[in-house]
Design a protein around this motif. Sequence first.
Motif, PDB file in Angstrom:
ATOM      1  N   GLU A  38      -0.757  -1.031  -2.069  1.00 45.17           N
ATOM      2  CA  GLU A  38      -2.182  -1.274  -1.892  1.00 45.17           C
ATOM      3  C   GLU A  38      -2.750  -2.186  -2.973  1.00 45.17           C
ATOM      4  OE1 GLU A  38      -3.853   2.678  -1.680  1.00 45.17           O
ATOM      5  OE2 GLU A  38      -3.854   2.604   0.523  1.00 45.17           O
ATOM      6  N   GLU A  39      -2.270  -2.039  -4.194  1.00 49.81           N
ATOM      7  CA  GLU A  39      -2.846  -2.789  -5.315  1.00 49.81           C
ATOM      8  C   GLU A  39      -2.016  -3.996  -5.722  1.00 49.81           C
ATOM      9  OE1 GLU A  39      -3.496  -0.029  -8.488  1.00 49.81           O
ATOM     10  OE2 GLU A  39      -4.742   1.319  -7.267  1.00 49.81           O
ATOM     11  N   HIS A  40      -0.810  -4.118  -5.176  1.00 50.97           N
ATOM     12  CA  HIS A  40       0.113  -5.207  -5.541  1.00 50.97           C
ATOM     13  C   HIS A  40       0.376  -5.233  -7.046  1.00 50.97           C
ATOM     14  CE1 HIS A  40      -0.227  -6.641  -1.449  1.00 50.97           C
ATOM     15  NE2 HIS A  40      -1.543  -6.705  -1.574  1.00 50.97           N
ATOM     16  N   THR A  41       0.306  -4.059  -7.663  1.00 49.80           N
ATOM     17  CA  THR A  41       0.642  -3.908  -9.080  1.00 49.80           C
ATOM     18  C   THR A  41       1.402  -2.599  -9.261  1.00 49.80           C
ATOM     19  OG1 THR A  41      -1.410  -2.746  -9.629  1.00 49.80           O
ATOM     20  CG2 THR A  41      -1.415  -5.160  -9.861  1.00 49.80           C
ATOM     21  N   PHE A  42       2.101  -2.480 -10.405  1.00 46.83           N
ATOM     22  CA  PHE A  42       2.817  -1.245 -10.713  1.00 46.83           C
ATOM     23  C   PHE A  42       3.062  -1.201 -12.211  1.00 46.83           C
ATOM     24  CE2 PHE A  42       5.939  -4.523 -10.155  1.00 46.83           C
ATOM     25  CZ  PHE A  42       6.837  -4.303 -11.191  1.00 46.83           C
ATOM     26  N   ARG A  43       3.513  -0.079 -12.678  1.00 47.12           N
ATOM     27  CA  ARG A  43       3.914   0.060 -14.081  1.00 47.12           C
ATOM     28  C   ARG A  43       5.370   0.504 -14.121  1.00 47.12           C
ATOM     29  NH1 ARG A  43      -0.926   2.974 -17.601  1.00 47.12           N
ATOM     30  NH2 ARG A  43      -2.532   1.379 -17.143  1.00 47.12           N
ATOM     31  N   ARG A  44       6.103  -0.060 -15.067  1.00 41.48           N
ATOM     32  CA  ARG A  44       7.459   0.415 -15.285  1.00 41.48           C
ATOM     33  C   ARG A  44       7.421   1.842 -15.811  1.00 41.48           C
ATOM     34  NH1 ARG A  44       9.675  -4.867 -18.573  1.00 41.48           N
ATOM     35  NH2 ARG A  44      10.002  -6.249 -16.784  1.00 41.48           N
ATOM     36  N   VAL A  45       8.496   2.576 -15.599  1.00 41.46           N
ATOM     37  CA  VAL A  45       8.590   3.929 -16.134  1.00 41.46           C
ATOM     38  C   VAL A  45       8.532   3.838 -17.664  1.00 41.46           C
ATOM     39  CG1 VAL A  45      10.032   5.987 -16.354  1.00 41.46           C
ATOM     40  CG2 VAL A  45       9.939   4.746 -14.186  1.00 41.46           C
ATOM     41  N   GLY A  46       7.548   4.528 -18.246  1.00 41.31           N
ATOM     42  CA  GLY A  46       7.359   4.461 -19.693  1.00 41.31           C
ATOM     43  C   GLY A  46       6.498   3.303 -20.139  1.00 41.31           C
ATOM     44  N   GLY A  47       6.005   2.493 -19.195  1.00 46.24           N
ATOM     45  CA  GLY A  47       5.195   1.326 -19.536  1.00 46.24           C
ATOM     46  C   GLY A  47       3.717   1.671 -19.644  1.00 46.24           C
ATOM     47  N   GLN A  75       6.653   8.626  -2.801  1.00 45.74           N
ATOM     48  CA  GLN A  75       5.889   7.987  -1.735  1.00 45.74           C
ATOM     49  C   GLN A  75       4.487   7.619  -2.202  1.00 45.74           C
ATOM     50  OE1 GLN A  75       5.851   9.872   2.131  1.00 45.74           O
ATOM     51  NE2 GLN A  75       7.989  10.528   1.954  1.00 45.74           N
ATOM     52  N   SER A  76       3.842   8.488  -2.984  1.00 39.01           N
ATOM     53  CA  SER A  76       2.490   8.208  -3.457  1.00 39.01           C
ATOM     54  C   SER A  76       2.470   7.019  -4.405  1.00 39.01           C
ATOM     55  CB  SER A  76       1.910   9.442  -4.153  1.00 39.01           C
ATOM     56  OG  SER A  76       2.693   9.804  -5.280  1.00 39.01           O
ATOM     57  N   LYS A  77       3.502   6.869  -5.220  1.00 45.16           N
ATOM     58  CA  LYS A  77       3.564   5.737  -6.149  1.00 45.16           C
ATOM     59  C   LYS A  77       3.884   4.447  -5.415  1.00 45.16           C
ATOM     60  CE  LYS A  77       4.851   8.793  -9.920  1.00 45.16           C
ATOM     61  NZ  LYS A  77       5.860   9.224 -10.903  1.00 45.16           N
ATOM     62  N   LEU A  78       4.691   4.548  -4.382  1.00 46.83           N
ATOM     63  CA  LEU A  78       4.977   3.375  -3.573  1.00 46.83           C
ATOM     64  C   LEU A  78       3.708   2.916  -2.848  1.00 46.83           C
ATOM     65  CD1 LEU A  78       6.943   1.357  -2.278  1.00 46.83           C
ATOM     66  CD2 LEU A  78       7.500   3.105  -0.572  1.00 46.83           C
ATOM     67  N   LEU A  79       2.935   3.867  -2.340  1.00 49.49           N
ATOM     68  CA  LEU A  79       1.684   3.534  -1.662  1.00 49.49           C
ATOM     69  C   LEU A  79       0.745   2.798  -2.602  1.00 49.49           C
ATOM     70  CD1 LEU A  79      -0.353   3.787   0.671  1.00 49.49           C
ATOM     71  CD2 LEU A  79      -0.977   6.034  -0.232  1.00 49.49           C
ATOM     72  N   LYS A  80       0.603   3.259  -3.823  1.00 51.66           N
ATOM     73  CA  LYS A  80      -0.285   2.617  -4.801  1.00 51.66           C
ATOM     74  C   LYS A  80       0.162   1.188  -5.083  1.00 51.66           C
ATOM     75  CE  LYS A  80      -2.367   3.494  -9.329  1.00 51.66           C
ATOM     76  NZ  LYS A  80      -2.088   2.199  -9.990  1.00 51.66           N
ATOM     77  N   LEU A  96       0.811   6.643   3.643  1.00 55.87           N
ATOM     78  CA  LEU A  96       1.870   5.648   3.429  1.00 55.87           C
ATOM     79  C   LEU A  96       2.314   5.051   4.760  1.00 55.87           C
ATOM     80  CD1 LEU A  96       3.890   4.155   1.632  1.00 55.87           C
ATOM     81  CD2 LEU A  96       5.440   6.106   1.878  1.00 55.87           C
ATOM     82  N   PHE A  97       2.439   5.900   5.779  1.00 54.32           N
ATOM     83  CA  PHE A  97       2.836   5.396   7.098  1.00 54.32           C
ATOM     84  C   PHE A  97       1.875   4.317   7.594  1.00 54.32           C
ATOM     85  CE2 PHE A  97       2.082   5.600  11.701  1.00 54.32           C
ATOM     86  CZ  PHE A  97       3.307   5.128  12.148  1.00 54.32           C
ATOM     87  N   TYR A  98       0.577   4.569   7.480  1.00 56.21           N
ATOM     88  CA  TYR A  98      -0.398   3.588   7.957  1.00 56.21           C
ATOM     89  C   TYR A  98      -0.306   2.289   7.156  1.00 56.21           C
ATOM     90  CZ  TYR A  98      -2.367   7.596  10.416  1.00 56.21           C
ATOM     91  OH  TYR A  98      -2.539   8.691  11.228  1.00 56.21           O
ATOM     92  N   ARG A  99       0.078   2.399   5.878  1.00 60.19           N
ATOM     93  CA  ARG A  99       0.163   1.196   5.038  1.00 60.19           C
ATOM     94  C   ARG A  99       1.404   0.368   5.368  1.00 60.19           C
ATOM     95  NH1 ARG A  99      -1.675  -2.718   4.004  1.00 60.19           N
ATOM     96  NH2 ARG A  99      -1.566  -3.835   2.029  1.00 60.19           N
ATOM     97  N   ILE A 100       2.540   1.031   5.596  1.00 64.25           N
ATOM     98  CA  ILE A 100       3.773   0.265   5.809  1.00 64.25           C
ATOM     99  C   ILE A 100       3.933  -0.178   7.255  1.00 64.25           C
ATOM    100  CG2 ILE A 100       4.949   1.416   3.905  1.00 64.25           C
ATOM    101  CD1 ILE A 100       6.440   3.120   5.951  1.00 64.25           C
ATOM    102  N   SER A 101       3.116   0.393   8.165  1.00 62.44           N
ATOM    103  CA  SER A 101       3.282   0.065   9.588  1.00 62.44           C
ATOM    104  C   SER A 101       2.186  -0.859  10.095  1.00 62.44           C
ATOM    105  CB  SER A 101       3.329   1.342  10.430  1.00 62.44           C
ATOM    106  OG  SER A 101       2.114   2.069  10.314  1.00 62.44           O
TER     107      SER A 101
END
Length: 442
Positions: A251-260, A243-248, A291-296
């Motif tokens: 919020e940032e519209h960016t992510f890293r692949r696992v191992g990236g 959930q914490s990684k999904l929230l990030k 996360l709830f406040y972000r997705i709702s």
Amino acid sequence: MLINYMQQAVGLYANADALIFCDKDGYVEYGKWSNNRYYQCSEVVGKHILELYPTLTEETSTIMRCLHSKSARIDDIQHLTNFKGDQVDIVSTTLPIVVDGKVIGALCASSYYGDGAKREKSAGKDGGLYQLSDIITENEQMKELKVQIAGISQTRSPVLIYGETGTGKELVAESIHTCGSRRDRPFIAQNCAAIPNTLLESLFFGTEKGSFTGAERKKGLFEMAEGGTLFLDEINSMDSSIQSKLLKALEEHTFRRVGGTRDIAVDTRVICAMNESPQEVLRSGKLRRDLFYRISVVPIALIPLRRRREDILPLSAHFIDHFNEELGRSIQGLSDLAVHAFLSHSWPGNVRELRNVIEHAFNVECSGQITIKSLPEYFFDSPAEEESCLCDGAPLAEAVGAYEKLLIQQALRSTGSITAAARLLKTSRQTLRYKMEKYQIG
């Protein structure tokens, strides 16, 4: 005994994309895939599971291992190629069917993930995504929801849809997508409850080669849905660590692949759904508050079918038309007794239950109408609608008014005129006109 296994299968299939029953030797006796994806049931019945998936062996097939060991297998991750050449990534749970100490078969429920979860269907009714016009309703709240969908479909704000199982959360999610500017981009749906939590991070964000044993460079769902919509159902089942990684990522519209080692920018609209109320998931700690406040940002509450009883008959007519076309039948509608049974039923499974009840009736009904004898046995085990209204805490005046409105609508449909309807309801034409104006019945 077999009934118990069937009930387990129903429970498994509720969170899965495919269900297979095999006999003790591994030959398929029944198969069901969501939206008839990959196969029709008729294509696989009678085939051996190793014929269905030629890349498998007695030692690598979860079904064959289950049959030999007489023990259940939970959350097996498989990368398969079926007999049509399709690559299929699935997570499977397989149970042996044991009667009098002997294994007589196995049932296997599977969920797609990775590329297998991707759905890039065009909008439309021919096997495509649902559209706004597919939301059939006479309920004022649902009509207001359709207007709301038309507005929010033009933005990229996260949406949270919540309601009981079977109320149509995916229907609403797909309608938001097809009604907006993202309609020509991918729509990807994933049931979070169907995938082990240990697999969710790589499923969402993808992997880099060598990030773990056997890992290949692979896109995740966020990348697959670039420019489109990612629908995450049963978000309340997700482990807090992901959930914490999904929230990030949201919020940032960016992510890293696992191992990236580099951030990847993404333009993906996220729509989430859950079958519990926000108050319950926050109270129980199933969902992080941040996360709830972000997705709702845009919350949508779907009301159960028992609270929109004016939709029971229109939806029934819609599903009867659908199955007439799909099955080549000419069922004309519901008998008077069936109408009464439908209007009295509590519909704990909501619209999904209504659809399944009608599909069941089409398989056993021989007359030109759906009658009460063609309804499944469990239908008559549910409490009557009057009881469910009290359980829902509906005020007496509201419950009486809703029922009165429903009776008037039913009388008008069955007679075709106000005078005849008044005669059927044993009231005056003047009183009926007054009631029609009161309840805004056109």
